[in-house]
Design a protein around this motif. Structure first.
Motif, PDB file in Angstrom:
ATOM      1  N   ASN A 162       0.821  -1.225   0.000  1.00 12.97           N
ATOM      2  CA  ASN A 162       0.000   0.000   0.000  1.00 12.97           C
ATOM      3  C   ASN A 162       0.852   1.270   0.000  1.00 12.97           C
ATOM      4  O   ASN A 162       0.468   2.287   0.573  1.00 12.97           O
ATOM      5  N   GLY A 163       2.007   1.185  -0.655  1.00 10.26           N
ATOM      6  CA  GLY A 163       2.919   2.329  -0.694  1.00 10.26           C
ATOM      7  C   GLY A 163       2.574   3.317  -1.790  1.00 10.26           C
ATOM      8  O   GLY A 163       1.428   3.409  -2.240  1.00 10.26           O
ATOM      9  N   VAL A 164       3.593   4.052  -2.233  1.00 12.63           N
ATOM     10  CA  VAL A 164       3.410   5.102  -3.232  1.00 12.63           C
ATOM     11  C   VAL A 164       2.884   4.487  -4.534  1.00 12.63           C
ATOM     12  O   VAL A 164       3.353   3.432  -4.971  1.00 12.63           O
ATOM     13  N   ALA A 165       1.905   5.150  -5.148  1.00 15.89           N
ATOM     14  CA  ALA A 165       1.334   4.662  -6.406  1.00 15.89           C
ATOM     15  C   ALA A 165       2.385   4.656  -7.503  1.00 15.89           C
ATOM     16  O   ALA A 165       3.204   5.569  -7.622  1.00 15.89           O
ATOM     17  N   CYS A 166       2.355   3.606  -8.316  1.00 14.99           N
ATOM     18  CA  CYS A 166       3.325   3.440  -9.399  1.00 14.99           C
ATOM     19  C   CYS A 166       2.608   3.516 -10.741  1.00 14.99           C
ATOM     20  O   CYS A 166       1.417   3.191 -10.854  1.00 14.99           O
ATOM     21  N   CYS A 168       2.750   1.558 -13.077  1.00 13.79           N
ATOM     22  CA  CYS A 168       2.341   0.232 -13.552  1.00 13.79           C
ATOM     23  C   CYS A 168       0.931  -0.123 -13.090  1.00 13.79           C
ATOM     24  O   CYS A 168       0.380  -1.144 -13.501  1.00 13.79           O
ATOM     25  N   GLY A 169       0.356   0.700 -12.217  1.00 19.13           N
ATOM     26  CA  GLY A 169      -0.978   0.430 -11.699  1.00 19.13           C
ATOM     27  C   GLY A 169      -0.993  -0.142 -10.304  1.00 19.13           C
ATOM     28  O   GLY A 169      -2.062  -0.284  -9.689  1.00 19.13           O
ATOM     29  N   GLN A 170       0.183  -0.480  -9.759  1.00 18.13           N
ATOM     30  CA  GLN A 170       0.270  -1.018  -8.411  1.00 18.13           C
ATOM     31  C   GLN A 170       0.780   0.050  -7.437  1.00 18.13           C
ATOM     32  O   GLN A 170       0.971   1.206  -7.804  1.00 18.13           O
ATOM     33  N   HIS A 171       1.006  -0.335  -6.200  1.00 15.72           N
ATOM     34  CA  HIS A 171       1.511   0.577  -5.173  1.00 15.72           C
ATOM     35  C   HIS A 171       2.718  -0.041  -4.472  1.00 15.72           C
ATOM     36  O   HIS A 171       2.752  -1.251  -4.252  1.00 15.72           O
ATOM     37  N   GLY A 172       3.692   0.798  -4.156  1.00 20.52           N
ATOM     38  CA  GLY A 172       4.822   0.353  -3.354  1.00 20.52           C
ATOM     39  C   GLY A 172       5.932  -0.323  -4.114  1.00 20.52           C
ATOM     40  O   GLY A 172       6.772  -1.010  -3.514  1.00 20.52           O
ATOM     41  N   CYS A 173       6.001  -0.135  -5.434  1.00 22.66           N
ATOM     42  CA  CYS A 173       7.068  -0.760  -6.237  1.00 22.66           C
ATOM     43  C   CYS A 173       8.426  -0.132  -5.922  1.00 22.66           C
ATOM     44  O   CYS A 173       8.530   1.043  -5.558  1.00 22.66           O
TER      45      CYS A 173
END
Length: 315
Positions: A162-166, A168-173
């Motif tokens: 649930n980290g910073v939005a990326c 790629c469409g995910q979060h926490g990369c």
């Protein structure tokens, strides 16, 4: 046996004739056209220019994106309007020789493995720290691509739930914590806090915004705020490297890209964080951490050499 390497970037197309030892015989560079048809034309023209008067046995083309396992079709390119693009087929029809398509980070990693900082090991991981984070894996002397050809996207390793939005469409990369863009975010946060961030704040006020050149200059001058931002970035990269080591067990980690010019100032926090997060520390063999050597030539050298390898294996 000479091969041509072409590296398609967001702003420029670089090309070179490369010999068997990774040496550049002849090179060329042009701006990257926005239109895909014009881009194809530019690549074909560059290949023709480079091979004039040379015996060229293969052409390798590197581009950002997902490339299929056959090194032929571009599934998806983030900076070019390619979706399931049969780029190899199109180029071979126009240039009349063998063409291989490869992911740009894979090409750069292979070049470092063969001719640069990865020499003398069989298993290597490379992380390219630019605007984003590129990745390449060499395992048992072979480039790892995965079952569909889209493997080694190490920048999208999930690092913070649930980290910073990326993008790629995910979060926490990892890309959101270990990239040049992340370094700018961290530098701005330190500038906002005052204290050791005073030089960063002054530079931001003078120039209107912080950029890589400004922060890089402050890092080179060992400004406390800029170095603190770099150390924070390095600690995230070290944590990610520990997870990668648990899975891949490389003998060496190679770090390239613009941020890597910081050298030991970047590697020191990476090593520290790696050891803190390494499973079974004290019993797990520890890899080397080094800076890439080929810099701007890695993409064209790697693309050319991978094309040469493909021709040798399919002769």
């Amino acid at each position: 046996m000479h091969a041509i390497g072409i590296d398609i970037g967001g702003t420029k197309i670089a090309g070179a004739v490369v010999d068997e030892l990774g040496g550049i015989v002849r090179s060329s560079r042009v701006p990257t056209p926005v239109d895909t048809a014009a881009l194809e034309d530019a690549v074909v023209e560059m290949i023709g220019e480079l091979e004039a008067g040379e015996r060229v046995d293969a052409v390798g083309v590197a581009a950002a994106g997902f490339i299929d396992a056959a090194q032929s079709t571009v599934y998806y390119a983030p900076n070019i309007d390619w979706r399931n693009e049969p780029f190899r087929e199109k180029l071979e029809a126009r240039v009349g020789g063998s063409v291989v398509i490869e992911n740009d980070a894979n090409a750069a990693g292979w070049a470092e493995f063969r001719f640069g900082a990865g020499r003398m090991v069989s298993d290597m991981v490379m992380l390219t720290i630019g605007t984003g984070v590129g990745g390449a894996i060499v395992a048992g002397d072979r480039l790892f691509r995965g079952g569909f050809g889209a493997g080694a996207e190490l920048g999208h390793l999930r690092l913070v739930p649930n980290g910073v939005a990326c993008g790629c469409g995910q979060h926490g990369c990892l890309e959101q914590y270990g990239s040049g863009r992340a370094l700018m975010r961290m530098a701005n946060e330190i500038a906002d806090a005052g204290g050791i961030g005073q030089s960063l704040a002054r530079a931001r006020e003078e120039h209107g915004a912080l950029d890589g050149t400004i922060v890089g200059g402050l890092i080179a001058a060992e400004d406390p705020g800029a170095v603190a931002a770099l150390r924070h970035l390095g600690r995230w990269l070290g944590e990610a490297s520990a997870s990668l080591a648990a899975v891949l067990d490389p003998q060496r980690f190679v770090f390239g890209g613009g941020v890597a010019v910081a050298g030991e100032l970047l590697l020191a926090p990476i090593r520290e964080s790696f050891l803190e997060h390494l499973p079974a520390r004290g019993y797990h063999p520890e890899p080397d951490f080094v800076i890439a050597e080929l810099v701007n030539d890695a993409g064209v050298v790697g693309a050319a050499d991978l094309a040469r390898v493909w021709v040798e294996e399919h002769a």
